[in-house]
Design an enzyme around this catalytic site. Structure first.
Site, PDB file in Angstrom:
ATOM      1  CG  LEU A 136      -1.823  -1.214   1.364  1.00 51.67           C
ATOM      2  CD1 LEU A 136      -2.736  -1.067   2.574  1.00 51.67           C
ATOM      3  CD2 LEU A 136      -2.634  -1.424   0.105  1.00 51.67           C
ATOM      4  N   PRO A 137       1.229   1.734  -1.190  1.00 48.16           N
ATOM      5  CG  PRO A 137       1.119   2.430  -3.416  1.00 48.16           C
ATOM      6  CD  PRO A 137       0.469   1.514  -2.419  1.00 48.16           C
ATOM      7  CB  CYS A 138       2.394   5.193   2.653  1.00 49.63           C
ATOM      8  SG  CYS A 138       3.549   3.982   3.307  1.00 49.63           S
ATOM      9  CG  HIS A 139       6.725   4.364  -1.670  1.00 52.06           C
ATOM     10  ND1 HIS A 139       6.060   3.171  -1.419  1.00 52.06           N
ATOM     11  CD2 HIS A 139       7.020   4.364  -2.988  1.00 52.06           C
ATOM     12  CE1 HIS A 139       5.981   2.483  -2.557  1.00 52.06           C
ATOM     13  NE2 HIS A 139       6.548   3.191  -3.514  1.00 52.06           N
TER      14      HIS A 139
END
Length: 169
Positions: A136-139
């Protein structure tokens, strides 16, 4: 009764990743070895008491994550995950999963995409509570001015992940 979850570790170019999975093979958390304490606290907040035991993650999940770090960036879509959190957090986390590889969004843009344009800070808080880093690409969330801001695994990892995905930072 504590939730029983398995804990596995895989080596990546940016450190050892911790994988927490459930009995059904769903990823419940992905964090970094140097942030294990925070990961355990997030698990406790989301699930209550948790019993983590050393257990290999499903082979397909390990392969997908290794392939991602080796450059096959589309592999993350095949990782099964399940999360607990408030309805708002789940809305933000589900929206994170829809940000395409190689792109970024500002917190404000994501807030607008989920139909809550004034909830920028709340989106930031939910993003910071995301238990499943990378998948879950919070980056992929950045500041309104394009700057790299806040990443639970450290800004150097965020910079590496974005460059790995082809984003100039």
């Amino acid at each position: 009764m504590p939730e029983r979850l398995g804990l596995d570790r895989i080596a990546t170019p940016i450190g050892t990743a911790l994988l927490v999975t459930d009995a059904d093979g769903n990823l419940r958390a992905l964090d970094w070895h140097d942030y294990e304490h925070r990961m355990r606290e997030l698990l406790r907040l989301h699930y209550g008491p948790v019993d983590l035991t050393d257990q290999p993650a499903p082979a397909g999940m390990r392969t997908a994550l290794s392939s991602y770090f080796e450059g096959d960036l589309g592999q993350l879509a095949g990782v099964a995950w399940r999360i607990a959190g408030t309805p708002f957090q789940q809305k933000v986390w589900t929206a994170l999963a829809k940000i395409p590889v190689g792109t970024t969004l500002s917190y404000g843009t994501l807030a607008a995409k989920i139909g809550m344009p004034k909830a920028i800070r709340a989106v930031g808080h939910a993003n910071g509570s995301n238990p499943i880093s990378v998948v879950l690409p919070c980056h992929r969330l950045i500041g309104a001015d394009g700057s790299l801001v806040k990443y639970g695994g450290g800004l150097e990892r965020k910079r590496w992940l974005l460059r790995h995905e082809g984003v100039e930072v």
